[in-house]
Structures are given as C-alpha cells and as structure tokens.
Design a protein around this motif. Structure first.
Motif, PDB file in Angstrom:
ATOM      1  N   SER A  38       0.688  -1.241  -0.055  1.00 52.61           N
ATOM      2  CA  SER A  38       0.156  -0.072   0.097  1.00 52.61           C
ATOM      3  C   SER A  38       0.968   1.298   0.006  1.00 52.61           C
ATOM      4  O   SER A  38       0.543   2.298  -0.465  1.00 52.61           O
ATOM      5  N   THR A  39       1.993   1.152   0.999  1.00 49.16           N
ATOM      6  CA  THR A  39       2.912   2.448   0.761  1.00 49.16           C
ATOM      7  C   THR A  39       3.262   3.196  -0.567  1.00 49.16           C
ATOM      8  O   THR A  39       3.063   4.533  -0.508  1.00 49.16           O
ATOM      9  N   ILE A 133       8.042  -1.130   4.470  1.00 46.26           N
ATOM     10  CA  ILE A 133       8.684  -1.950   5.974  1.00 46.26           C
ATOM     11  C   ILE A 133       7.555  -2.660   6.372  1.00 46.26           C
ATOM     12  O   ILE A 133       6.125  -2.143   6.481  1.00 46.26           O
ATOM     13  N   HIS A 138      10.072  -6.188   8.413  1.00 43.07           N
ATOM     14  CA  HIS A 138      10.569  -6.907   7.222  1.00 43.07           C
ATOM     15  C   HIS A 138      10.813  -6.025   6.183  1.00 43.07           C
ATOM     16  O   HIS A 138      10.132  -4.917   6.174  1.00 43.07           O
ATOM     17  N   ARG A 167      -5.620  -9.289   3.610  1.00 47.42           N
ATOM     18  CA  ARG A 167      -6.681  -8.374   3.219  1.00 47.42           C
ATOM     19  C   ARG A 167      -7.198  -8.130   1.654  1.00 47.42           C
ATOM     20  O   ARG A 167      -8.309  -7.832   1.271  1.00 47.42           O
ATOM     21  N   LYS A 202       3.166   1.171  11.761  1.00 50.42           N
ATOM     22  CA  LYS A 202       4.565   0.962  11.638  1.00 50.42           C
ATOM     23  C   LYS A 202       5.325   1.676  12.702  1.00 50.42           C
ATOM     24  O   LYS A 202       6.616   1.810  12.395  1.00 50.42           O
TER      25      LYS A 202
HETATM   26  P1  PGA Z   1       2.475  -2.246   2.980  1.00 54.64           P
HETATM   27  O1  PGA Z   1       3.331  -3.350   2.872  1.00 54.64           O
HETATM   28  O2  PGA Z   1       3.177  -0.802   2.224  1.00 54.64           O
HETATM   29  O3  PGA Z   1       1.353  -2.521   2.312  1.00 54.64           O
HETATM   30  O4  PGA Z   1       2.196  -1.807   4.475  1.00 54.64           O
HETATM   31  C1  PGA Z   1       4.738  -3.006   3.046  1.00 54.64           C
HETATM   32  C2  PGA Z   1       5.648  -4.201   3.405  1.00 54.64           C
HETATM   33  O5  PGA Z   1       4.850  -5.103   4.018  1.00 54.64           O
HETATM   34  O6  PGA Z   1       6.918  -4.372   3.075  1.00 54.64           O
END
Ligand code: PGA
Length: 240
Positions: A38-39, A133, A138, A167, A202
C-alpha cells in the motif's frame, strides 16, 4: 541514515516521487528497484502525474522489483507483476522489456533467483531501491529470524505477513505461503535506498531505526549499514 518526518502520507509520497524523479533526470537510463504494497501507491501516483506533466521520461529506465509471491502467475490479480502494471507501468512510457519482477512461475526457483541477481549486476546495479517496511520490520520478504539471506531467494512467509496481506485475498488461506525476494545484499547493493513508512501500525518498526543496533529480528535495521539511506515517515508512524 537520514530520517525525515513529514506531515502525512501525501507529503511522504510527494517527497519520494521528487527523489525518484531527480535520479531519473540525472541518469535517464537508471536502474530502479521498486516495491509493492500500500505504501508506495501514492508515490507511483505522483510519478504518473509528473510523467503526464512532461516532467520525467521513463523511456530508458530499467526496473527490478523486490519480490513476488510464489507460486504466482504474472496475470493473477494479486501478483506483484499485476500490481506494478496497474499502479505504475501501464501509465508511463516505460518499455515493458525493461521491467523485471521475480518469476513466480519458475520451475527452478533457485536458478531463477541466481539469474535475477546476475541480471541486476549485469544492468550495472541498482541506482535506487525503493522500500516499504512490514509491521514486523521486514523489507521485501526478508522476514525476522535467527539469520537473514544475502541473495535473492525463495522464502516461506511468516504468519504475521500472511495475516497482514490477507486483506487482499478472499481469506488468509488464499495467501501464497512463499515468496521470492531480493536478499539483504541485493538490497544493500543499491547505491541509494529510499524507505517509506506510513501509519500508526509501523510505529514500532520506525522506532527500531533510531537506535544503533542491527538485528536479524528486525531486518530493516540492516539498512543502518548502508551509507545512503533516506527514510521518509509520516507523523502517524512517528507518534504511533
Ligand atoms: P504495506 O506493506 O506498504 O502494504 O504496509 C509494506 C511491506 O510489507 O513491506
């Protein structure tokens, strides 16, 4: 490591897009390491806007994505190849042959992983690696553990990641159990790293970047070993 706290997700996305645009303008045939999740969606949206405004040209840019589910067909709606097409590639003038995502259908994943690292080296290495992240720290699918892998490899997903990604699927059972991911050396080999962190969930992962420890239980802490890392985080991630 330079950590910048910005007002919100939009500010992170705009700033990140500017950094990427500068790299492309400085070297029109640069090699970008790209990420899904998503980020980076907002960053890709800004890049598309900049492309449409004639401010950036991707005609010679080459890209290598961090990871792909395994097994996973490239045309599956949840594949990372599909994600990249939808969120970036089909909206800009990048040449399809210049875009690379690990092959989720490879019969011999070990050989495919070796070839992927060799292809990145052959392209001259990554000029910039964009990263998100995980809540568990991770990066790519380098999950917390007693040790980490250096090169691109096939890896089982942790329960935490399966749950976080559920999701996007109709149920957690549908989430693939494995992924192919660039390893730590593949990531740390990039000349410049841009890590985006957004949202309350996060917060813990962001805090781990402020101390001086490197810990395989939080793979992102290894980015502290790299000389040119910019972290862009929003206030929600900072305040938790
Ligand atoms: P997200 O995932 O951007 O969907 O939070 C980031 C990731 O898991 O590296």
């Amino acid at each position: 490591m330079l950590i910048r706290i910005l007002k919100d997700y939009d500010a992170v996305s705009a700033y990140a897009a500017d950094i990427i645009t500068e790299v492309v303008k400085g070297n029109p045939s640069c090699v970008l390491g790209l990420a899904t999740g998503s980020t980076p969606i907002g960053t890709y949206r800004k890049l598309i806007e900049e492309y449409r405004a004639g401010e950036v040209d991707f005609a010679q840019v080459r890209t290598y994505n961090l990871d792909e589910y395994y097994p996973m067909a490239p045309d599956h709606v949840q594949s990372y190849r599909h994600f990249m097409e939808e969120h970036l590639f089909r909206h800009i003038n990048i040449v399809s042959e210049n875009t690379h995502v690990p092959d989720g259908t490879a019969e011999n994943p070990a050989a495919m992983c070796r070839d992927y690292d060799a292809a990145i080296r052959g392209a001259g290495g990554l000029d910039l690696q964009l990263l998100g992240i995980g809540r568990n720290g991770h990066i790519g699918f380098n999950e917390p553990g007693a040790s980490l892998f250096a090169s691109t490899h096939l890896t089982p997903l942790t329960e935490n990641t399966i749950e976080a990604n559920a999701r996007f699927f109709s149920s957690p059972k549908e989430v693939p159990t494995h992924a192919v991911t660039m390893g730590m050396a593949s990531i740390l080999g990039a000349r410049k790293i841009l890590l985006l962190i957004s949202g309350k969930d996060k917060h813990e992962a962001l805090l781990r970047l402020y101390d001086d420890t490197v810990d395989p239980q939080c793979p992102a802490t290894f980015l502290k070993l790299h000389p040119d890392v910019t972290v862009l985080a929003d206030e929600e991630a900072y305040h938790g």
